[in-house]
Motif scaffolding. Structure first.
Motif, PDB file in Angstrom:
ATOM      1  N   ASN A 239       0.814  -1.217   0.000  1.00 25.61           N
ATOM      2  CA  ASN A 239       0.000   0.000   0.000  1.00 25.61           C
ATOM      3  C   ASN A 239       0.847   1.266   0.000  1.00 25.61           C
ATOM      4  OD1 ASN A 239       0.870  -0.428   2.715  1.00 25.61           O
ATOM      5  ND2 ASN A 239      -0.742   0.942   3.435  1.00 25.61           N
ATOM      6  N   GLN A 240       2.186   1.114  -0.016  1.00 28.36           N
ATOM      7  CA  GLN A 240       3.076   2.272  -0.035  1.00 28.36           C
ATOM      8  C   GLN A 240       3.815   2.415  -1.369  1.00 28.36           C
ATOM      9  OE1 GLN A 240       5.472   1.054   3.338  1.00 28.36           O
ATOM     10  NE2 GLN A 240       4.360   2.418   4.736  1.00 28.36           N
ATOM     11  N   PHE A 241       3.496   1.559  -2.344  1.00 29.81           N
ATOM     12  CA  PHE A 241       4.224   1.594  -3.610  1.00 29.81           C
ATOM     13  C   PHE A 241       4.005   2.912  -4.349  1.00 29.81           C
ATOM     14  CE2 PHE A 241       4.243  -3.340  -4.152  1.00 29.81           C
ATOM     15  CZ  PHE A 241       5.126  -3.420  -3.088  1.00 29.81           C
ATOM     16  N   GLY A 242       2.769   3.428  -4.321  1.00 33.15           N
ATOM     17  CA  GLY A 242       2.498   4.678  -5.012  1.00 33.15           C
ATOM     18  C   GLY A 242       2.892   5.896  -4.200  1.00 33.15           C
ATOM     19  N   ALA A 243       2.534   5.887  -2.929  1.00 35.86           N
ATOM     20  CA  ALA A 243       2.842   7.001  -2.021  1.00 35.86           C
ATOM     21  C   ALA A 243       2.904   6.453  -0.606  1.00 35.86           C
ATOM     22  CB  ALA A 243       1.782   8.092  -2.124  1.00 35.86           C
ATOM     23  N   TRP A 244       3.711   7.096   0.231  1.00 34.87           N
ATOM     24  CA  TRP A 244       3.889   6.589   1.591  1.00 34.87           C
ATOM     25  C   TRP A 244       2.598   6.686   2.381  1.00 34.87           C
ATOM     26  CZ3 TRP A 244       3.631   8.763   6.559  1.00 34.87           C
ATOM     27  CH2 TRP A 244       4.112   7.924   7.586  1.00 34.87           C
ATOM     28  N   ALA A 245       2.348   5.688   3.212  1.00 33.53           N
ATOM     29  CA  ALA A 245       1.220   5.685   4.136  1.00 33.53           C
ATOM     30  C   ALA A 245       1.700   5.102   5.454  1.00 33.53           C
ATOM     31  CB  ALA A 245       0.060   4.864   3.573  1.00 33.53           C
ATOM     32  N   THR A 246       1.046   5.463   6.523  1.00 37.44           N
ATOM     33  CA  THR A 246       1.418   4.946   7.842  1.00 37.44           C
ATOM     34  C   THR A 246       1.319   3.426   7.857  1.00 37.44           C
ATOM     35  OG1 THR A 246       0.519   6.945   8.856  1.00 37.44           O
ATOM     36  CG2 THR A 246       0.912   5.073  10.304  1.00 37.44           C
ATOM     37  N   VAL A 247       2.284   2.787   8.501  1.00 38.82           N
ATOM     38  CA  VAL A 247       2.248   1.334   8.651  1.00 38.82           C
ATOM     39  C   VAL A 247       1.020   0.959   9.473  1.00 38.82           C
ATOM     40  CG1 VAL A 247       3.450  -0.672   9.603  1.00 38.82           C
ATOM     41  CG2 VAL A 247       4.744   1.157   8.486  1.00 38.82           C
ATOM     42  N   HIS A 248       0.316  -0.074   9.030  1.00 40.86           N
ATOM     43  CA  HIS A 248      -0.916  -0.493   9.696  1.00 40.86           C
ATOM     44  C   HIS A 248      -0.673  -0.708  11.191  1.00 40.86           C
ATOM     45  CE1 HIS A 248      -4.434  -2.953  10.783  1.00 40.86           C
ATOM     46  NE2 HIS A 248      -5.008  -2.455   9.701  1.00 40.86           N
ATOM     47  N   LEU A 249      -1.628  -0.230  11.997  1.00 39.14           N
ATOM     48  CA  LEU A 249      -1.478  -0.307  13.450  1.00 39.14           C
ATOM     49  C   LEU A 249      -1.370  -1.746  13.946  1.00 39.14           C
ATOM     50  CD1 LEU A 249      -1.300   1.695  15.799  1.00 39.14           C
ATOM     51  CD2 LEU A 249      -3.771   1.416  16.139  1.00 39.14           C
ATOM     52  N   GLY A 250      -1.898  -2.678  13.157  1.00 41.58           N
ATOM     53  CA  GLY A 250      -1.805  -4.080  13.550  1.00 41.58           C
ATOM     54  C   GLY A 250      -0.373  -4.577  13.651  1.00 41.58           C
ATOM     55  N   LYS A 251       0.550  -3.890  12.953  1.00 41.75           N
ATOM     56  CA  LYS A 251       1.958  -4.273  13.043  1.00 41.75           C
ATOM     57  C   LYS A 251       2.516  -4.059  14.446  1.00 41.75           C
ATOM     58  CE  LYS A 251       2.658  -5.468   8.732  1.00 41.75           C
ATOM     59  NZ  LYS A 251       3.062  -6.839   8.351  1.00 41.75           N
ATOM     60  N   TRP A 252       1.889  -3.157  15.208  1.00 43.21           N
ATOM     61  CA  TRP A 252       2.291  -2.950  16.607  1.00 43.21           C
ATOM     62  C   TRP A 252       2.187  -4.276  17.364  1.00 43.21           C
ATOM     63  CZ3 TRP A 252      -0.619   1.034  20.241  1.00 43.21           C
ATOM     64  CH2 TRP A 252      -0.042   1.006  21.517  1.00 43.21           C
ATOM     65  N   GLY A 253       1.066  -4.981  17.168  1.00 44.60           N
ATOM     66  CA  GLY A 253       0.901  -6.270  17.832  1.00 44.60           C
ATOM     67  C   GLY A 253       1.931  -7.281  17.373  1.00 44.60           C
ATOM     68  N   SER A 254       2.240  -7.275  16.071  1.00 43.13           N
ATOM     69  CA  SER A 254       3.241  -8.209  15.553  1.00 43.13           C
ATOM     70  C   SER A 254       4.611  -7.936  16.167  1.00 43.13           C
ATOM     71  CB  SER A 254       3.316  -8.087  14.029  1.00 43.13           C
ATOM     72  OG  SER A 254       2.092  -8.440  13.432  1.00 43.13           O
ATOM     73  N   TRP A 255       4.971  -6.652  16.272  1.00 45.80           N
ATOM     74  CA  TRP A 255       6.253  -6.308  16.873  1.00 45.80           C
ATOM     75  C   TRP A 255       6.292  -6.702  18.349  1.00 45.80           C
ATOM     76  CZ3 TRP A 255      10.543  -5.739  14.526  1.00 45.80           C
ATOM     77  CH2 TRP A 255      10.614  -5.162  13.259  1.00 45.80           C
ATOM     78  N   SER A 256       5.174  -6.522  19.051  1.00 44.67           N
ATOM     79  CA  SER A 256       5.134  -6.901  20.470  1.00 44.67           C
ATOM     80  C   SER A 256       5.362  -8.397  20.623  1.00 44.67           C
ATOM     81  CB  SER A 256       3.794  -6.487  21.084  1.00 44.67           C
ATOM     82  OG  SER A 256       3.628  -5.084  21.064  1.00 44.67           O
ATOM     83  N   LEU A 257       4.777  -9.190  19.727  1.00 44.17           N
ATOM     84  CA  LEU A 257       5.006 -10.633  19.768  1.00 44.17           C
ATOM     85  C   LEU A 257       6.461 -10.968  19.452  1.00 44.17           C
ATOM     86  CD1 LEU A 257       1.761 -11.923  17.992  1.00 44.17           C
ATOM     87  CD2 LEU A 257       2.350 -12.174  20.415  1.00 44.17           C
TER      88      LEU A 257
END
Length: 280
Positions: A239-257
């Motif tokens: 979803n960032q190929f055309g223009a930058w967008a904030t990384v999905h908040l769900g990645k926060w949970g992945s990083w915590s794991l």
């Protein structure tokens, strides 16, 4: 100079006699200094990510130069004894696990993200420096454990934490083919570490917090760091190929794991094992 700073941080010459809100501010200041010092490797790596131009420097492509910076930094930490050989071995485990995950995620069959720039140091579509970003997480945790004199209370049995850690890592791969069990794993982890606390020393008195809260907070800052990495185009989600967008908040949970998995590896170091209490 850093060795001298570490000695001061670990054993300040003057103990503060202030109390109340002044004591809180002073401990917060010391906590911030120790956290910044523990982030040394991560700051150098992500600082290089921000400062190295997309076109590279000195005839080196950006990814190649980032690899050189990471290798020189790692060698300096060992040479200066700011990092022990045992700690280096553990950090290289994180590097290897991180690279394996990256190679799978960027493969043509999966395509979870991509590294858009060309480089000599790309293997299976992954620049070799990327493993050092995972290693930076391990380095932070090891240094913070030492500088803050961390102790873990009521730690679950090791076989349980290792089982959960393996499941967390495998789920990063298997959720592309079978059900994603991140939510059940998060619930299991919450139950496993519910009674577990971390004791830390910002200045000269012990403080406590739930270990699960520490996992979540570290995961949040990693999510912020990932936003910086994608903003500067080091890697990109679809979803960032055309223009930058904030990384999905769900990645926060992945990083915590991922932090939980990192913690389980770090906890195996002998000098850390001695500070952990198992359940009776």
């Amino acid at each position: 100079m850093l060795a001298s700073l570490d000695r001061v941080l670990l054993d300040p010459d003057r103990r503060s006699i202030v109390e109340g809100w002044r004591r809180g501010l002073l401990e917060l200041l010391w906590f911030g200094i120790k956290e910044a010092r523990a982030c040394l490797f991560a700051v150098i790596i992500f600082g290089a990510v921000v400062l190295v131009p997309k076109a590279g420097l000195f005839g080196l492509a950006r990814y190649d130069l980032l690899l050189v910076i990471a290798l020189v930094t790692q060698a300096w930490l060992l040479w200066s004894r700011l990092e022990s050989v045992d700690e280096f071995k553990a950090i290289m485990v994180f590097h290897a696990l991180g690279f394996a995950l990256e190679a799978f995620k960027v493969s043509a069959a999966i395509g979870s993200w991509r590294y858009p720039d060309a480089a000599y140091s790309k293997l299976l579509g992954v620049p070799l420096f990327s493993g050092f970003m995972y290693a930076a997480v391990g380095s932070y945790m090891i240094q913070a454990w030492r500088l803050l004199d961390l102790r873990i209370e009521r730690h679950p049995p090791y076989w349980m934490t290792w089982t959960v850690s393996i499941l967390i890592y495998l789920n990063f791969f298997t959720h592309h083919y079978i059900a994603d069990i991140r939510v059940p794993l998060a619930a299991l982890t919450l139950g496993l570490y519910a009674r577990c606390g971390v004791v830390f020393r910002p200045l000269d008195r012990d403080r406590r917090m739930p270990l699960v809260l520490a996992f979540v907070l570290i995961g949040f800052f990693l999510w912020l760091a990932e936003n910086f990495g994608t903003f500067f185009g080091i890697w990109q989600y679809p979803n960032q190929f055309g223009a930058w967008a904030t990384v999905h908040l769900g990645k926060w949970g992945s990083w915590s794991l991922l932090v939980i998995m990192t913690f389980s590896i770090v906890a195996q170091l002998k000098h850390i094992k001695a500070t952990i209490q198992l359940h009776d």
